[in-house]
Design a protein around this motif. Structure first.
Motif, PDB file in Angstrom:
ATOM      1  N   UNK A 163     153.313  81.231  85.526  1.00  0.00           N
ATOM      2  CA  UNK A 163     152.372  80.242  85.243  1.00  0.00           C
ATOM      3  C   UNK A 163     151.527  80.113  86.422  1.00  0.00           C
ATOM      4  N   UNK A 164     151.790  80.475  87.649  1.00  0.00           N
ATOM      5  CA  UNK A 164     151.238  80.428  88.761  1.00  0.00           C
ATOM      6  C   UNK A 164     150.401  81.735  88.997  1.00  0.00           C
ATOM      7  N   UNK A 165     151.057  82.936  88.963  1.00  0.00           N
ATOM      8  CA  UNK A 165     150.332  84.155  88.986  1.00  0.00           C
ATOM      9  C   UNK A 165     149.843  84.621  87.903  1.00  0.00           C
ATOM     10  N   UNK A 166     149.986  84.038  86.632  1.00  0.00           N
ATOM     11  CA  UNK A 166     149.293  84.691  85.665  1.00  0.00           C
ATOM     12  C   UNK A 166     148.026  84.853  85.501  1.00  0.00           C
ATOM     13  N   UNK A 167     147.253  83.882  85.524  1.00  0.00           N
ATOM     14  CA  UNK A 167     146.008  83.571  85.424  1.00  0.00           C
ATOM     15  C   UNK A 167     145.128  84.253  86.777  1.00  0.00           C
ATOM     16  N   UNK A 168     145.836  84.449  87.795  1.00  0.00           N
ATOM     17  CA  UNK A 168     145.071  85.388  88.834  1.00  0.00           C
ATOM     18  C   UNK A 168     145.121  86.936  88.553  1.00  0.00           C
ATOM     19  N   UNK A 195     153.921  89.359  94.743  1.00  0.00           N
ATOM     20  CA  UNK A 195     154.977  88.671  94.082  1.00  0.00           C
ATOM     21  C   UNK A 195     156.484  89.111  93.856  1.00  0.00           C
ATOM     22  N   UNK A 196     156.815  90.563  93.460  1.00  0.00           N
ATOM     23  CA  UNK A 196     157.953  91.195  93.202  1.00  0.00           C
ATOM     24  C   UNK A 196     158.738  90.970  94.571  1.00  0.00           C
ATOM     25  N   UNK A 197     158.106  90.885  95.600  1.00  0.00           N
ATOM     26  CA  UNK A 197     159.051  90.874  97.027  1.00  0.00           C
ATOM     27  C   UNK A 197     159.780  89.505  96.995  1.00  0.00           C
TER      28      UNK A 197
END
Length: 781
Positions: free
Chosen positions: A217-222, A242-244
């Protein structure tokens, strides 16, 4: 093709990560990050500059050494100044009583001073040391964060929340990221967009340092922004960010990766992901990592974005991939496939997909049928309305007024008024009240058929059904008035009914007066005080069109000049009508000037074709060739488009009287030598017909040879044309030879031969009856 962002952006991000990961890095270690930050010119930024006199700093990692109470007080003064649009320095040095402290009273920019004391009492009961926001106050928080971020910047906003005693949480970071994305999307400046991307990176890093999990929900729009911009390198960099910290997001990021490859049309990468899913490769996203609906969506995106595939092949690919991956097509992907078919006007294919959805027991939406109905209308397949309505009824869907309006309109376009009225009865059976738009569809159909009685009958039916006419109703009525009295009557009815006089009503008045020959009254319409200023130029353009259409070319050009002198441009449709009806000899220069005002490609092509025909009619060869060259460049060597235009040109040459074969032959030469095009069979047929009309045997033989040069064999039509040319020029021997080569098994061909013999027998030379009779015997079938 990726968006042309900075190639070094990812490397700068990596350098920034390394710099930030060290607790006490030296200036040399921070060189890369500082170089990037200093390269971003913030001198023209929309963020206000905070004076060093204040105790707060808006930079990342900055600290304040002032006393907490003084810091809070100065923060209050600074925020009051910035949020109210003033200067922090002037606020601190101003002797007047400062604004209410933002820490004492929450910021409400429209709050009246009369209510301040009352509001303070309410706040004192509600406020605690830290702000507590419930779920129902999420919108308020978003607005507050957005306002602060716009006024102060993202970094400063984070510090402001800290000063106010509120820890920055996921909601705040999400709102700040939304601001960065919005600014990046709306900016036309590449550097400004890069700056917002860098700020988003800083926010992600801040979240990681605070120990927050960065969820979808945080990284999706970016990521959707990066995908929309085609930023491949940046996508992979941020994927690593993100995956780190959240390895659980790997499968979800695979979904965004698929969207990225679809966006940039990288078929190889899409196929690689699909193969990975199908093979259950450990290094690829597992089938279980995705929902069935997402897999189905992947398949649709992949199939629909494959280059050079016909719609039927896309559908086949869609089905094959679902079978290969053992996935059932979802309702969502089916809907998208139906929309894809409708966008390509493949309505039959769309309906076949609907049938498959019915067999699979999937839910159908009435909105999907709206798309199919509109595609049927645009593709002129009006009769499909019967099949569509049958499916709607069989699936027990509930059609609404819009559904009936479109279906009634399709019946009307088939001139099936009985069917339209049957649908009107069906509406009443399910307790749907017909709207003015539905009656307008029927009324418009009658008026298009010039059935004035039918149109007026619909008006009466509207009254009987207690349906009030709208502006479109009166536009139809005004446009079909047969006398000035009717115009006045309906305009008065419009005003009495309280219907808004829209720009379309003014246009209808102009057309009505022009149709009745009242040109001066048509001109007076644009002087009405009720004419919307923003629509004045559009309404004047309609006046130009109406005047040109009814032969008032001089008046039309006067209005045109008036529009030009006012600094506006004539609407393209009006320019086309001026070109079409301004056809007197000697006006080529003016027509070419009008053409230069057409910027829309479609209108420019139409204008060029009309002027091209003018040039042919009045023997302007060089201008005609120039226009053909321009059209050839416009169509990018699209031979079919050019062939259609040339066929129209040579058709005109065949019709011109007196016959002007010279320009036809000159154009034929230019087409081959200057444009590098091959004349079509139809063009040569028209030229041969012009030779017949001009009784020019030599040029007939020239065109006859052109068929072979262009690679065409002589067919029945060309034989008939040449037979006709020989008879017209008195060459009966050649005519007899050609007659033997014409197949006579078609009765229509025999009728044409008989007609030619009858027509040209009168041209036989008198005094040579015996010879003529022998020739006539040779021509018998």
């Amino acid at each position: 093709m990726p968006h042309p962002k900075s190639k070094a952006l990812s490397s700068l991000f990596r350098s920034a990560v390394k710099a930030r990961s060290k607790p006490s890095s030296s200036p040399a270690d921070d060189a890369t990050l500082k170089h990037f930050v200093s390269s971003l010119d913030t001198s023209s930024s929309e963020f206000p500059k905070i004076s060093p006199k204040t105790s707060i700093s808006l930079g990342i990692g900055s600290e304040t050494t002032s006393h907490p109470e003084n810091s809070t007080k100065q923060l209050s003064q600074t925020l009051s100044s910035i949020l109210c649009g003033g200067s922090p320095d002037s606020q601190l040095t101003n002797d007047e009583k400062p604004l209410e402290k933002v820490l004492d009273v929450p910021w409400f920019p429209t709050l009246s001073h009369n209510n301040i004391s009352l509001r303070r009492k309410e706040v004192s009961r509600e406020r605690k040391q830290k702000w507590v926001f419930k779920n129902t106050q999420g919108g308020r928080l978003d607005r507050l964060v957005k306002t602060c971020a716009q006024k102060l910047g993202t970094e400063a906003t984070i510090q402001v929340f800290g000063k106010l005693g509120r820890e920055t949480g996921v909601k705040e970071y999400k709102a700040l990221l939304g601001i960065c994305i919005e600014k990046a999307r709306t900016s036309d400046d590449e550097e400004a967009s890069l700056e917002q991307i860098y700020k988003a990176f800083q926010l992600f890093e801040e979240m990681k340092e605070q120990g927050f999990q960065i969820e979808e929900e945080t990284y999706g729009p970016f990521f959707m922004y990066l995908i929309d911009m085609g930023m491949i390198e940046e996508f992979h960099f941020f994927r690593g960010v993100i995956t780190d910290e959240n390895s659980r997001s790997l499968s979800r990021l695979g979904y965004y990766e698929m969207l990225l490859w679809v966006r940039v049309n990288n078929e190889e990468k899409i196929q690689e992901l699909c193969n990975g899913i199908a093979a259950d490769d450990a290094d690829k996203p597992d089938l279980t990592d995705y929902g069935a609906e997402e897999i189905s969506d992947f398949i649709f995106y992949y199939a629909s974005n494959m280059p050079n595939l016909a719609v039927e092949d896309v559908i086949l690919k869609f089905k094959d991939l679902h079978a290969q991956l053992v996935v059932t097509p979802s309702s969502t992907s089916y809907n998208k496939l139906v929309t894809y078919c409708c966008d390509s006007f493949k309505v039959h294919a769309a309906l076949d997909i609907v049938d498959q959805m019915c067999e699979a027991g999937l839910t159908l939406s009435i909105e999907m049928f709206h798309s199919i109905l509109r595609a049927s209308e645009e593709s002129f397949e009006f009769n499909l309305v019967h099949r569509i309505y049958s499916v709607i009824c069989h699936q027990s869907l509930e059609p609404n007024c819009e559904t009936f309006r479109i279906m009634i309109n399709l019946h009307v376009k088939m001139k099936d008024f009985d069917g339209a009225y049957d649908l009107l009865k069906d509406m009443k059976k399910i307790n749907l009240t017909p709207t003015a738009g539905i009656y307008n569809a029927i009324m418009g159909g009658y008026f298009r058929e010039k059935n004035i009685y039918g149109g007026l009958m619909v008006l009466k039916q509207m009254g009987d059904a207690d349906v009030k006419p709208d502006s479109q109703t009166f536009c139809y009525l005004l446009n079909n008035c047969e006398c000035e009295e009717d115009i006045i009557k309906y305009y008065e009815k419009l005003k009495c009914a309280g219907v808004q006089v829209t720009k379309h009503v003014f246009m209808a008045l102009i057309n009505a007066y022009a149709s009745c020959g009242q040109f001066e009254k048509a001109k007076q319409v644009v002087l009405d005080k009720g004419v919307p200023i923003k629509s004045l130029n559009e309404i004047k353009s309609v006046l130009v069109s109406a005047l040109a259409l009814h032969g008032q070319i001089s008046d039309a050009f006067d209005i045109y000049e008036e529009i030009k002198n006012s600094g506006f441009n004539l609407e393209p449709k009006a320019i086309i009508l001026l070109i079409e009806y301004h056809q007197s000899e000697g006006d080529l220069t003016r027509l070419l000037q009008l053409l230069e005002e057409l910027n829309d490609p479609d209108y420019r092509v139409e204008g060029s074709c009309r002027i091209l025909l003018y040039c042919v009619r009045y023997n302007h060869l060089s201008s005609a060739i120039d226009l053909l060259k321009q059209l050839k460049n416009t169509f990018h060597d699209n031979e079919l488009a050019m062939e259609a235009i040339l066929d129209e040109v040579f058709s005109l040459i065949a019709e011109i009287e007196p016959v002007n074969l010279k320009i036809g032959l000159d154009l034929l030469t230019a087409i081959k030598e200057e444009l590098g095009l091959r004349p079509s069979r139809k063009s040569l047929d028209f030229l041969l017909a012009a030779c017949v009309n001009g009784k020019d045997l030599d040029n007939s033989r020239l065109i006859w040879r052109e068929y072979q040069t262009a690679g065409f064999t002589h067919n029945v039509l060309s034989f008939l044309r040449m037979y006709q040319a020989c008879l017209a020029c008195g060459d009966h021997k050649s005519a007899a030879n050609i007659l033997h080569k014409i197949p006579k098994d078609d009765p229509h061909v025999c009728c044409v031969i008989k007609a030619c013999q009858t027509t040209y027998a009168k041209s036989s030379v008198k005094g040579k009856k015996k010879k003529a009779g022998a020739a006539s015997n040779d021509l018998k079938i």
